[in-house]
Scaffold this motif. Sequence first.
Motif, short mmCIF file in Angstrom:
data_model
loop_
_atom_site.label_atom_id
_atom_site.label_comp_id
_atom_site.label_asym_id
_atom_site.label_seq_id
_atom_site.Cartn_x
_atom_site.Cartn_y
_atom_site.Cartn_z
N MET A 63 0.85 -1.20 0.00
CA MET A 63 0.00 0.00 0.00
C MET A 63 0.88 1.25 0.00
O MET A 63 0.52 2.27 -0.59
CB MET A 63 -0.92 -0.01 1.22
N ASP A 146 -0.11 -6.38 -7.60
CA ASP A 146 -1.53 -6.50 -7.27
C ASP A 146 -1.98 -5.42 -6.29
O ASP A 146 -3.06 -4.85 -6.42
CB ASP A 146 -1.83 -7.89 -6.71
N GLN A 147 -1.16 -5.11 -5.31
CA GLN A 147 -1.52 -4.11 -4.30
C GLN A 147 -1.67 -2.71 -4.90
O GLN A 147 -2.47 -1.92 -4.41
CB GLN A 147 -0.48 -4.09 -3.17
N PHE A 149 -2.96 -2.09 -7.86
CA PHE A 149 -4.31 -2.07 -8.44
C PHE A 149 -5.35 -1.93 -7.34
O PHE A 149 -6.33 -1.20 -7.49
CB PHE A 149 -4.54 -3.33 -9.27
N ARG A 150 -5.15 -2.60 -6.22
CA ARG A 150 -6.09 -2.47 -5.09
C ARG A 150 -6.09 -1.05 -4.55
O ARG A 150 -7.13 -0.53 -4.17
CB ARG A 150 -5.74 -3.47 -3.99
N THR A 151 -4.93 -0.44 -4.49
CA THR A 151 -4.85 0.96 -4.04
C THR A 151 -5.67 1.85 -4.96
O THR A 151 -6.40 2.73 -4.50
CB THR A 151 -3.38 1.43 -4.01
N GLN A 153 -8.26 0.95 -6.72
CA GLN A 153 -9.68 0.67 -6.47
C GLN A 153 -10.18 1.44 -5.23
O GLN A 153 -11.25 2.03 -5.26
CB GLN A 153 -9.90 -0.83 -6.26
N ILE A 154 -9.40 1.41 -4.18
CA ILE A 154 -9.79 2.12 -2.94
C ILE A 154 -9.87 3.61 -3.20
O ILE A 154 -10.81 4.29 -2.79
CB ILE A 154 -8.82 1.79 -1.79
#
Length: 183
Positions: A63, A146-147, A149-151, A153-154
């Motif tokens: 993150m 991957d993290q 892309f998640r960041t 999204q958030i």
Amino acid sequence: MIGWLIIACEIGFWIFVLAGLGARYLLKKKKLGAFLLICTPVVDLVLLAATVLDLKNGATATMVHGIAAIYIGISIAYGHSMIKWADRHFAYRFANGEKPPKKAKYGAEHAKREREGWLRHLLAWGIGAAFLLAIILYINNGQQTDQLFRTLQIWTLVLGVDFLISFSYTLFPKKMETKGREM
């Protein structure tokens, strides 16, 4: 390491801003002041290079790596207005400048400021998202990034919530509270 670098970059940003304003108003060296203020984006380049280098050397994205891209997006989108704000206050305090106007807290002017703030947030998101996607494509390893892309999204969710709040003031303008109204 990247987390500490983000903190160092934020400190560096404000050091360049304060040094630039100090040179401009206290030392009366306008060219030096302008040069120091122009150096503030260098801080972003250092952070971007360190983030990409860390990931390219095999670090798994966390993150914090995502926050580095967010920081850069915010710094680019908000940096000029933050420097302008600091310049007005510095000029008022140290160079007999005009008193900075107070921000509207109610009504249409407040709603307009909220909408403009959201548009600036959208710009920051666009810049940060572009950096995140560019890093993901450059590293080209889904598990490693991957993290990131998640960041994204958030942050997209946060941008959506900010939209709802910011534009709600257009539909439902904040009204000045009246105390002690008697009939």
